[in-house]
Design a protein around this motif. Structure first.
Motif, mmCIF file in Angstrom:
data_model
loop_
_atom_site.group_PDB
_atom_site.id
_atom_site.type_symbol
_atom_site.label_atom_id
_atom_site.label_comp_id
_atom_site.label_asym_id
_atom_site.label_seq_id
_atom_site.Cartn_x
_atom_site.Cartn_y
_atom_site.Cartn_z
ATOM 1 N N ARG A 21 0.840 -1.208 0.000
ATOM 2 C CA ARG A 21 0.000 0.000 0.000
ATOM 3 C C ARG A 21 0.875 1.260 0.000
ATOM 4 N NH1 ARG A 21 -5.108 0.613 2.368
ATOM 5 N NH2 ARG A 21 -4.776 -1.274 3.625
ATOM 6 N N ALA A 22 1.924 1.253 0.839
ATOM 7 C CA ALA A 22 2.793 2.422 0.930
ATOM 8 C C ALA A 22 3.561 2.655 -0.361
ATOM 9 C CB ALA A 22 3.767 2.242 2.096
ATOM 10 N N ILE A 23 4.052 1.574 -0.990
ATOM 11 C CA ILE A 23 4.797 1.693 -2.245
ATOM 12 C C ILE A 23 3.901 2.270 -3.341
ATOM 13 C CG2 ILE A 23 5.863 0.362 -4.115
ATOM 14 C CD1 ILE A 23 6.941 -1.532 -1.945
ATOM 15 N N VAL A 24 2.684 1.751 -3.445
ATOM 16 C CA VAL A 24 1.752 2.211 -4.481
ATOM 17 C C VAL A 24 1.358 3.658 -4.234
ATOM 18 C CG1 VAL A 24 -0.558 1.878 -5.453
ATOM 19 C CG2 VAL A 24 0.899 -0.101 -4.999
ATOM 20 N N ASP A 25 1.053 3.985 -2.991
ATOM 21 C CA ASP A 25 0.637 5.349 -2.665
ATOM 22 C C ASP A 25 1.749 6.341 -2.981
ATOM 23 O OD1 ASP A 25 -1.421 7.104 -1.259
ATOM 24 O OD2 ASP A 25 0.384 7.529 -0.086
ATOM 25 N N GLU A 26 2.978 6.008 -2.607
ATOM 26 C CA GLU A 26 4.100 6.920 -2.861
ATOM 27 C C GLU A 26 4.371 7.080 -4.353
ATOM 28 O OE1 GLU A 26 8.858 7.456 -1.721
ATOM 29 O OE2 GLU A 26 7.715 5.735 -0.978
ATOM 30 N N ALA A 27 4.267 5.973 -5.101
ATOM 31 C CA ALA A 27 4.571 6.018 -6.531
ATOM 32 C C ALA A 27 3.544 6.813 -7.319
ATOM 33 C CB ALA A 27 4.669 4.598 -7.084
ATOM 34 N N LEU A 28 2.277 6.731 -6.958
ATOM 35 C CA LEU A 28 1.219 7.318 -7.777
ATOM 36 C C LEU A 28 0.746 8.685 -7.297
ATOM 37 C CD1 LEU A 28 -1.010 4.184 -8.542
ATOM 38 C CD2 LEU A 28 0.854 5.162 -9.896
ATOM 39 N N THR A 29 1.090 9.054 -6.069
ATOM 40 C CA THR A 29 0.643 10.346 -5.555
ATOM 41 C C THR A 29 1.457 11.473 -6.181
ATOM 42 O OG1 THR A 29 -0.079 9.406 -3.447
ATOM 43 C CG2 THR A 29 0.341 11.780 -3.509
ATOM 44 N N ARG A 30 0.766 12.407 -6.763
ATOM 45 C CA ARG A 30 1.371 13.586 -7.358
ATOM 46 C C ARG A 30 0.609 14.821 -6.888
ATOM 47 N NH1 ARG A 30 4.673 10.496 -7.909
ATOM 48 N NH2 ARG A 30 5.926 9.879 -9.723
ATOM 49 N N PRO A 31 1.219 16.011 -6.960
ATOM 50 C CA PRO A 31 0.504 17.217 -6.534
ATOM 51 C C PRO A 31 -0.858 17.331 -7.231
ATOM 52 C CG PRO A 31 2.814 17.719 -6.932
ATOM 53 C CD PRO A 31 2.602 16.307 -7.389
ATOM 54 N N GLY A 32 -1.869 17.547 -6.447
ATOM 55 C CA GLY A 32 -3.207 17.685 -7.004
ATOM 56 C C GLY A 32 -3.917 16.380 -7.272
ATOM 57 N N THR A 33 -3.268 15.259 -6.939
ATOM 58 C CA THR A 33 -3.866 13.947 -7.184
ATOM 59 C C THR A 33 -4.259 13.297 -5.868
ATOM 60 O OG1 THR A 33 -2.505 13.618 -9.156
ATOM 61 C CG2 THR A 33 -3.527 11.658 -8.202
ATOM 62 N N ASP A 34 -5.512 12.898 -5.757
ATOM 63 C CA ASP A 34 -6.013 12.187 -4.578
ATOM 64 C C ASP A 34 -5.952 10.690 -4.872
ATOM 65 O OD1 ASP A 34 -7.299 11.275 -2.314
ATOM 66 O OD2 ASP A 34 -9.308 11.719 -3.084
ATOM 67 N N VAL A 35 -5.110 9.956 -4.144
ATOM 68 C CA VAL A 35 -4.954 8.520 -4.353
ATOM 69 C C VAL A 35 -5.511 7.766 -3.160
ATOM 70 C CG1 VAL A 35 -3.331 6.627 -4.756
ATOM 71 C CG2 VAL A 35 -2.911 8.858 -5.796
ATOM 72 N N ASP A 36 -6.489 6.923 -3.427
ATOM 73 C CA ASP A 36 -7.120 6.098 -2.394
ATOM 74 C C ASP A 36 -6.743 4.641 -2.679
ATOM 75 O OD1 ASP A 36 -8.842 5.026 -0.416
ATOM 76 O OD2 ASP A 36 -10.449 4.821 -1.893
ATOM 77 N N VAL A 37 -5.878 4.064 -1.840
ATOM 78 C CA VAL A 37 -5.410 2.687 -2.048
ATOM 79 C C VAL A 37 -6.207 1.753 -1.148
ATOM 80 C CG1 VAL A 37 -3.455 1.115 -2.054
ATOM 81 C CG2 VAL A 37 -3.105 3.531 -2.608
ATOM 82 N N VAL A 38 -6.913 0.806 -1.766
ATOM 83 C CA VAL A 38 -7.739 -0.161 -1.036
ATOM 84 C C VAL A 38 -7.143 -1.546 -1.230
ATOM 85 C CG1 VAL A 38 -10.032 -1.187 -0.822
ATOM 86 C CG2 VAL A 38 -9.796 1.243 -1.407
ATOM 87 N N VAL A 39 -6.866 -2.253 -0.128
ATOM 88 C CA VAL A 39 -6.405 -3.642 -0.190
ATOM 89 C C VAL A 39 -7.527 -4.512 0.353
ATOM 90 C CG1 VAL A 39 -4.643 -5.297 0.488
ATOM 91 C CG2 VAL A 39 -4.029 -2.895 0.161
ATOM 92 N N ALA A 40 -8.085 -5.359 -0.497
ATOM 93 C CA ALA A 40 -9.240 -6.162 -0.102
ATOM 94 C C ALA A 40 -9.305 -7.411 -0.967
ATOM 95 C CB ALA A 40 -10.532 -5.345 -0.243
ATOM 96 N N HIS A 41 -10.262 -8.276 -0.693
ATOM 97 C CA HIS A 41 -10.486 -9.437 -1.547
ATOM 98 C C HIS A 41 -11.967 -9.808 -1.516
ATOM 99 C CE1 HIS A 41 -11.015 -12.509 1.696
ATOM 100 N NE2 HIS A 41 -10.241 -11.692 2.372
#
Length: 304
Positions: A21-41
């Motif tokens: 979750r942390a890797i994905v959030d850090e990689a995709l978050t950019r200024p002005g971008t709201d990133v909501d990372v959900v881990v589920a099944h």
């Protein structure tokens, strides 16, 4: 942007959900971008996908296998939501078709550079899918792989599943209907694909060709089944004896039964017969890395 990761995926399991979750959030978050990372099944993962548009997200990235990506494609087809994929499953056909690297950091980098493109989806009895749908040998192969997934390694599991699928696949009396003309075939396998898997390694040279391809293998006995089954695994069966090929925008497969097991993008379901297939050209917005925009005889145009 909402990112939905399958908690049961091998990468998530091996690295741990919070680290991923942390890797994905850090990689995709950019200024002005709201990133909501959900881990589920399971149902929770499906709800996170289906509710994304209502929650105000116009881009949804799915990190899972082909079955979950297929579900997402069915949700977002013919909408303004753009779908992105991360290859966290077993086959990851769609991810590899667009040239995403197999490792998570590489795939995230490619996703950052990706642009939305209009690609085709298939319809089976009205439900969208992104890649392949098969009966006979193909449904038995998918069932066998699922049964052996937790018991064996990937390569050994493939060969064991092949043996089981060949043994379980029986003769099917089917009729393939194209443009109102029916062709009867005594078959043991039939595969419908969204555009042709015509490149080496089970890849498509384009995702927007606007045609279904149907390949049907005649039933020629156990040895022929085993040989054809092995050729299928390496995508070397297209021009072999006993293979019937069709291309069309609509195809119907008739059989002497009310329902049949069908493997569609890796998920096996009992479907009502006849199986009615159609293609929906350009129905899905898909994030595609610029390096993958090399589909033959076509200069793909970005969606503006």
């Amino acid at each position: 942007m909402r990112v939905v990761l399958n908690a049961k995926a091998g990468t998530v399991h091996d690295m741990g959900p919070e680290r991923v979750r942390a890797i994905v959030d850090e990689a995709l978050t950019r200024p002005g971008t709201d990133v909501d990372v959900v881990v589920a099944h399971g149902e929770a993962m499906a709800r996170a996908i289906s509710s994304a548009a209502r929650d105000g997200y116009d881009t949804v990235v799915v990190g899972a296998g082909d079955g979950t990506v297929s579900y997402a494609a069915s949700v977002f087809a013919n909408t303004e939501v753009t779908l992105g994929v991360l290859p966290l499953g077993t086959m990851n056909m769609l991810a590899y078709d667009i040239g995403l690297p197999r490792d998570l950091p590489g795939a995230l980098d490619a996703l950052l550079a990706a642009r939305p493109m209009q690609v085709d989806v298939g319809l089976l009895n009205g439900r969208a899918f992104h890649g392949v749908s098969g009966v006979g040998f193909f449904s038995q192969m998918a069932l066998a792989r699922e049964q052996l997934r937790a018991q064996r390694g990937r390569v050994l599991g493939w060969f064991m599943a092949l043996g089981k699928a060949v043994a379980r696949s029986g003769r099917m009396s089917i009729e393939v209907e194209v443009a109102g003309v029916r062709e009867p075939i005594e078959a043991y396998a039939a595969l419908v694909t969204v555009n042709a898997f015509d490149a080496p390694g089970w890849h498509r040279s384009r995702l927007d060709g606007g045609l279904l391809e149907v390949l049907v293998a005649e039933d020629r006995g156990t040895l022929a089944r085993l040989k054809t089954g092995a050729e299928v695994l390496v995508n070397a069966w297209r021009d072999k004896p006993g293979i019937h090929a069709f291309q069309a925008r609509r195809v119907t497969i008739h059989a002497r039964r009310e329902r049949a097991w069908v493997a569609t993008d890796g998920e096996v379901e009992r479907e009502r017969v006849p199986l009615r297939y159609a293609i929906a050209p350009g129905a899905l917005k898909l994030l595609v890395p610029p390096t993958a925009i090399q589909w033959r005889e076509h200069d793909a145009q970005a969606v503006t």
